[in-house]
Scaffold this motif. Structure first.
Motif, PDB file in Angstrom:
ATOM      1  N   PRO A 157       0.837  -1.212   0.000  1.00  0.00           N
ATOM      2  CA  PRO A 157       0.000   0.000   0.000  1.00  0.00           C
ATOM      3  C   PRO A 157       0.863   1.249   0.000  1.00  0.00           C
ATOM      4  CG  PRO A 157      -0.770  -1.573   1.638  1.00  0.00           C
ATOM      5  CD  PRO A 157       0.553  -2.083   1.158  1.00  0.00           C
ATOM      6  N   PHE A 210       0.553   5.674   0.511  1.00  0.00           N
ATOM      7  CA  PHE A 210      -0.271   6.834   0.891  1.00  0.00           C
ATOM      8  C   PHE A 210      -0.295   7.844  -0.252  1.00  0.00           C
ATOM      9  CE2 PHE A 210       0.445   5.205   5.159  1.00  0.00           C
ATOM     10  CZ  PHE A 210      -0.791   5.426   5.756  1.00  0.00           C
ATOM     11  N   ALA A 239      -4.773   5.673   1.703  1.00  0.00           N
ATOM     12  CA  ALA A 239      -3.750   4.884   1.027  1.00  0.00           C
ATOM     13  C   ALA A 239      -4.436   3.975   0.028  1.00  0.00           C
ATOM     14  CB  ALA A 239      -2.932   4.079   2.032  1.00  0.00           C
ATOM     15  N   ILE A 291      -6.967  -2.547   2.902  1.00  0.00           N
ATOM     16  CA  ILE A 291      -5.933  -1.909   3.721  1.00  0.00           C
ATOM     17  C   ILE A 291      -6.451  -1.731   5.134  1.00  0.00           C
ATOM     18  CG2 ILE A 291      -4.550   0.181   4.017  1.00  0.00           C
ATOM     19  CD1 ILE A 291      -4.679   0.564   0.997  1.00  0.00           C
ATOM     20  N   TYR A 333      -5.576   0.484   8.581  1.00  0.00           N
ATOM     21  CA  TYR A 333      -4.825   1.633   9.083  1.00  0.00           C
ATOM     22  C   TYR A 333      -4.635   1.474  10.589  1.00  0.00           C
ATOM     23  CZ  TYR A 333      -6.310   3.752   4.654  1.00  0.00           C
ATOM     24  OH  TYR A 333      -6.542   4.021   3.332  1.00  0.00           O
ATOM     25  N   GLY A 369      -9.776   4.985   7.519  1.00  0.00           N
ATOM     26  CA  GLY A 369      -8.694   5.925   7.757  1.00  0.00           C
ATOM     27  C   GLY A 369      -9.142   7.203   8.440  1.00  0.00           C
ATOM     28  N   ALA A 378      -0.143   1.846   6.917  1.00  0.00           N
ATOM     29  CA  ALA A 378      -1.139   1.157   6.102  1.00  0.00           C
ATOM     30  C   ALA A 378      -0.598  -0.211   5.747  1.00  0.00           C
ATOM     31  CB  ALA A 378      -1.458   1.968   4.856  1.00  0.00           C
ATOM     32  N   ASP A 384      -1.760  -4.038   3.984  1.00  0.00           N
ATOM     33  CA  ASP A 384      -2.837  -4.794   3.344  1.00  0.00           C
ATOM     34  C   ASP A 384      -3.082  -6.084   4.113  1.00  0.00           C
ATOM     35  OD1 ASP A 384      -1.067  -6.806   2.484  1.00  0.00           O
ATOM     36  OD2 ASP A 384      -0.566  -5.659   0.676  1.00  0.00           O
TER      37      ASP A 384
END
Length: 1118
Positions: free
Chosen positions: A179, A181, A205, A216, A218, A234, A256, A258
């Protein structure tokens, strides 16, 4: 581990053709993230005939195939399909080869073959030696067109016409990307009064991978109790209050990660979040008062509370339309008579900062303009009229702006123009009445100055004035007097019609039409005279006859004025003498006389006596011979009419003698009368008569007698004059008399002005003007609320009646006649006002305020309300009720006692605004407001929401530090609560003691523990402290970790079985392996797919394929 089984029919919809013995094929597929196909061919021992085929009959088993291959696959990696890709070989001499003709521009794939039995498999693999690799993020699908060719012995190739198919290859994803941002740094400025759990920022992200590989999570690299980040969106939220003084800036690292299995990529990426806290609530609030016109009922104030100056709590501060704007309003109408100086309210403004600041301001609420400042007179000059016959006390006009009986604030008086006291004024109603008798002939108008005085306890004495012009109307109180003619009037008879006789003249001292006079004859009998209505000239209507008619006429001449409302008249007798005129000739009583006379008649003998009549009175008739007497043989007495013989008839030589005689009155002569006499000698003379004459009678005497009789009858002495209408006498011999006047009448107090109360009936035996009556209220008409019609005697309402102020009126009702001297009659009538429900109950105060502790016992009396209603009877009986819908208080409907009816709770309801209603028996009502403030006592423990017992589902791969849920409670007594974990969390979770934020403290594992029952306790800060507990069930959601699919040791297995083999004969044993570490994910199950071979073979979970029943077919594809 999840297992999916697919079953497919035979690709061609029918069993394969009979060929030489070859093993049949069984395909078994276990699917998890990718599909693996294993073909098994089972050959049945036996013999069959050979079937020849042609090139044209070669076809792919399907026109289109779906297949897949993972991205980044190495060279020679097979492309996997769920179905058998290839063609049936109908002719063993055919040498099949496959060629990719379209869809592979970059030469990622190569086509190969593998013949098993009568089927030539199409094998697609990743080409080796290609510098490019398959990348799903660049291209996730390829559509290849594949043809089958026949290869001859000489190496030449021949395309099979019908052997063309399309293979759709899907590139499956591998977690090969990390990932990233969208920006490396995020900057946020937050006010220190930002509310808890508010969203303050959002990071973003992206990961191009698909499925879990692209999802993803966070999280914060370093755990913080002040902020929380949503693991999937997020969004960063505030979980603890901010304080600029404690910490003005925060630097947070957001990572971040995955959710896929880490392979080539999958490592977390990071971004910085900078949060700067700004200081708020530096200044005290300032109260700004906007002064509005006095006519507006509200003022806009930037305040939030009234802390002083409102003991009865009649004012409230309500939210306004704009920011920081509030409305100051009254709960009800304010009785300014009790607060003439207004109110001084102390207002307190408090801001909403974490450290509240406040300020004070005194605001004056002034009383509205005083009533006496209203206009008293509606006009500067009033004009009115009054009749001169109006008795004392007659209403003339009302000045002022109110109906009589409506007010007592203004006092009226006549300050000028009333020297003789002709008028009076009611000091409160402003009604002007007559104070003395008026005479229009003496004075026709008055100019009065009326003053109005308004006393006030606050302002100095105020006075204003207006003019009132009163015009006295002439009422025809003078009778016309006939002054001419005087004496006897004479007229000759036999004058033509219209002959002027005399002229009547009258005088009237009234003005206007009341002084105009018209004339008429009042004789009831027919008289031969007429009078001109306007000039008064008397004339004949026909010729008069003295001899046969009345010789003296007495004419009653009436002089009438044109007065209003009543006409006045006088009469006078005029004597008219008819003068005789000699207008008749004498007439003989007998005519046409014939006869004889004896010649021997001695001299001096009477021959005949003449008789003549004259219809004129007093005429003397004389006779004479006018012919036939020339020899004077006959003599005639002129007075008596006696005819005598004056000669000797024997000497006459004629036989007949005719004498012509006449009669005269000295002016007129009668017709000649002829006397025809025959001179004879009587043979037998008679001693009785010498002359015989026969005459024709004329009846004149009879007519004369009749005329004399008529004259006598028409001229009788002392005849009374018969009048056409009775004459009006000027004498006031009788006084008026009231008829059927009740002693008491009742009228409703809310009667509108003009309502008839009573109509007086009276009579007066006098005739004419003295018998006319006028009516007046002589006394008892307080504030002039009643009015008497001058002419009809109708008593009506003229003002506002209020039984509560004056319950009855003693009216002296008087009737006057118009004679001289004036007479009157009076009757005292009591007018009783019948009560109407025109008054609503009235509370002693518009608002009440009380304090009660919330633990007060049920039935406790708060206050006994009092409302008064001045109406009588049921209209004055007051009942009480609560208009506010509440079960917490009860109001006794009879005595107005307000008491507690239900346990009070400061946390549920800290202030009660009760609207109490007082209703009388006529359904009129009034209301007041009762404000009850409930004092707080720590009697309520914290309360968790009822839905808190529902489970919270979280995935097992949720990052550590993620916010799981908020376990907040509510305590009305105490806004500050402390939260603790009591059990069930096993060190996996942690709880913020102030904000009740439940966070993940360690990694979750579904396989180790799929659920947690966490006990949370909330404790308030009261004395003694109270607490409550709740259970939070956290269900761990399993995340699929089955990455590897099962793999067979061989792609194709071959086995043989005799056709005479009994059921359950073992045909072959198959084995596959799974690379997953989790035993549950690595467990393998077997099944047969495809339609061919079903019902003949079966496979168990050990991978052993056995025979079900006897077989007759050569090949089975399973």
């Amino acid at each position: 581990m999840t297992q999916t089984t697919y079953s497919h029919p035979h690709p061609r919809g029918r069993p394969p053709p009979l060929l030489c013995p070859h093993p049949s094929v069984v395909i078994r597929r276990c699917v998890r993230w990718q599909h693996v196909v294993v073909a098994v061919v089972v050959a049945v021992a036996g013999s069959c005939g050979r079937v020849e085929g042609s090139v044209e009959s070669v076809r792919f088993s399907a026109e289109q195939y779906n297949a897949s291959v993972p991205e980044n696959a190495l060279g020679n990696t097979a492309v996997v399909s769920d179905t058998m890709m290839g063609v049936y070989v109908t002719d063993p001499t055919l040498k099949i080869k496959y060629r990719i003709t379209e869809g592979d521009n970059q030469n990622f794939f190569r086509a190969g073959k593998r013949v098993v039995g009568d089927f030539c498999f199409l094998e697609l693999r990743v080409r080796t030696g290609n510098r490019h690799v398959l990348n799903r993020e660049s291209r996730d699908q390829y559509r290849l067109k594949v043809k089958a060719q026949h290869r001859h012995h000489d190496g030449s190739k021949e395309d099979l016409p019908g052997a063309v198919t399309e293979v759709i290859i899907t590139i499956t994803d591998l977690n090969d990307l990390t990932p990233f941002f969208l920006q490396d740094e995020y900057h946020v400025r937050l006010s220190e009064d930002t509310p808890l759990h508010a969203s303050v920022a959002r990071v973003k992200a992206e990961d191009p991978d698909s499925g879990l590989n692209g999802q993803i999570y966070y999280s914060f690299s370093d755990r913080t109790p002040v902020f929380a980040i949503h693991p999937t969106s997020g969004v960063v939220t505030l979980t603890r209050p901010l304080s600029f003084l404690e910490k003005a800036a925060y630097e947070l690292t957001v990572q971040a990660q995955d959710r896929g299995r880490r392979q080539h990529g999958g490592w977390p990426s990071h971004a910085k979040l900078y949060i700067n806290v700004t200081e708020e609530n530096v200044y005290d609030p300032q109260i700004l008062v906007v002064k509005l016109p006095e006519s507006m009922p509200r003022a806009h104030l930037a305040v939030v509370a009234i802390i002083n100056g409102d003991p009865d709590r009649v004012f409230r501060v309500l939210p306004g339309s704009g920011a920081n704007e509030f409305n100051l309003a009254a709960l009800d109408t304010i009785d300014w008579s009790e607060s003439p100086f207004g109110f001084n309210l102390t207002l307190k403004a408090t801001d909403g900062g974490n450290r509240p600041r406040f300020s004070y301001k005194v605001v004056r609420v002034a009383a509205p303009p005083l009533p006496q400042q209203e206009a008293v007179f509606t006009q500067e000059v009033y004009e009115a009229t009054v009749s001169e016959i109006a008795p004392v006390g007659t209403r003339v006009v009302q000045v002022g702006s109110w109906l009589p009986g409506a007010q007592r604030r203004i006092e009226f008086s006549i300050v000028a123009g009333n020297k003789g006291g002709q008028f009076r004024i009611d000091p409160f109603s402003g009604v002007i009445t007559t104070g003395a008798t008026l005479d229009a002939e003496t004075r026709t108008d008055y100019t009065l100055t009326v003053g109005a005085t308004s006393p006030s306890v606050i302002l100095p004495l105020q006075q204003t004035s207006a003019k009132v012009i009163v015009r006295v109307l002439d009422a025809n109180d003078n009778t016309p007097m006939i002054v001419a003619p005087q004496g006897v009037v004479r007229v000759d008879e036999h004058q033509p019609a219209g002959t002027w006789v005399t002229k009547v003249r009258a005088q009237d001292y009234d003005s206007g039409e009341n002084g105009y006079v018209s004339y008429s004859l009042a004789n009831a009998d027919d008289v031969p005279f007429t009078v001109d209505h306007f000039t008064g000239e008397v004339s004949t209507t026909r010729a008069l006859d003295y001899e046969t008619e009345r010789r003296t006429w007495r004419l009653l001449v009436r002089a009438s004025d044109w007065g209003s409302p009543y006409r006045r008249q006088s009469e006078k007798v005029i004597t008219v003498h008819v003068e005789d005129v000699n207008d008749n000739r004498p007439q003989f009583e007998r005519i046409d006389c014939t006869g004889f006379i004896d010649r021997l008649t001695p001299l001096g003998s009477e021959v005949f006596t003449l008789s003549a009549v004259d219809f004129d009175q007093g005429n003397i008739i004389s006779y004479r011979i006018v012919g036939g007497n020339d020899d004077r043989c006959f003599g005639l007495d002129s007075t008596t009419g006696v005819l005598t013989l004056a000669c000797d008839l024997q000497d006459l030589m004629v036989s007949e003698r005719i004498l012509n005689v006449t009669a005269t009155d000295g002016q007129h002569f009668a017709d000649t009368l002829a006397l025809r006499l025959q001179l004879v000698r009587q043979q037998n003379p008679s001693a009785h008569s010498w002359t015989v004459l026969d005459c024709r009678e004329m009846g004149v005497a009879q007519r004369l007698a009749e005329q004399l009789s008529r004259a006598e009858k028409s001229n009788r002495q002392d005849d009374l004059i018969s009048l056409l209408t009775p004459p009006m006498t000027g004498l006031n011999a009788h006084g008026p008399e009231l008829l059927h006047v009740p002693l008491e009448v009742r009228v409703r107090e809310n009667s509108d002005p003009g309502t008839l109360v009573l109509k007086i009936e009276a009579q007066d035996d006098d005739s004419g003007y003295p018998g006319h009556l006028v009516y007046v209220i002589s006394s008892g008409n307080e504030e002039s609320v009643f009015m008497m019609d001058l002419e009809t005697g109708a008593l009506t309402v003229a003002g506002l009646l209020d039984r509560e102020k004056v319950a009855r009126y003693n009216l002296n009702l008087t009737v006057y006649d118009l004679g001289k001297p004036q007479r009157s009659a009076s009757r005292l009538v009591v007018v009783t006002l019948v009560d109407e429900n025109d008054n609503a109950p009235n509370f002693d105060k518009p608002a009440y305020s009380f304090f009660l502790p919330e633990n007060v016992a049920n039935g406790t009396s708060v206050y006994e309300l009092r409302a008064q209603d001045p109406d009588e009877g049921t209209n004055g009986v007051v009942t009480y009720s609560l208009a506010t819908d509440t079960k917490d208080f009860r109001l006794d409907p009879v005595n107005g006692r307000l008491s507690v009816a239900w346990p009070l709770d400061h946390e549920t309801h800290d202030v009660y605004e009760l609207r109490v209603v007082a209703t009388d028996g006529g359904a009129r009502s009034a209301h007041a407001y009762v404000t009850i403030q409930v004092a707080n006592i720590n009697d309520c423990p914290p309360v968790f929401p009822t839905e808190r017992s529902t489970a919270v589902r979280v995935p097992e791969d949720l990052p550590v530090g993620a916010l799981v849920t908020l376990v907040t409670a509510h305590d009305p007594d105490s806004p500050r609560l402390r939260y603790t974990l009591m059990g069930g969390h096993e060190g996996i979770f942690e709880l913020d003691a102030d904000t009740a934020a439940l966070r993940l403290a360690a990694k979750l594992d579904y396989e180790t523990r799929p659920a947690y029952n966490i006990t949370v306790r909330a404790t308030d800060d009261g004395t003694p402290p109270l607490s409550a507990s709740t259970h939070v069930i956290v269900q761990v959601v399993d995340v699929d970790e089955n990455v590897h699919a099962p793999v067979f040791m061989k792609d194709v297995e071959q086995a043989q079985v005799l056709e005479s083999a009994p059921p359950h004969t073992l045909v072959a044993t198959f084995s596959a392996v799974d690379g997953d570490h989790n035993p549950a994910d690595a467990a393998i199950t077997y099944s047969l797919v495809g339609s061919e071979g079903r019902g003949v073979f079966y496979i168990d979970q050990k991978g052993e394929c056995s025979l079900i029943t006897l077989m007759f077919l050569v090949f089975y594809w399973t």
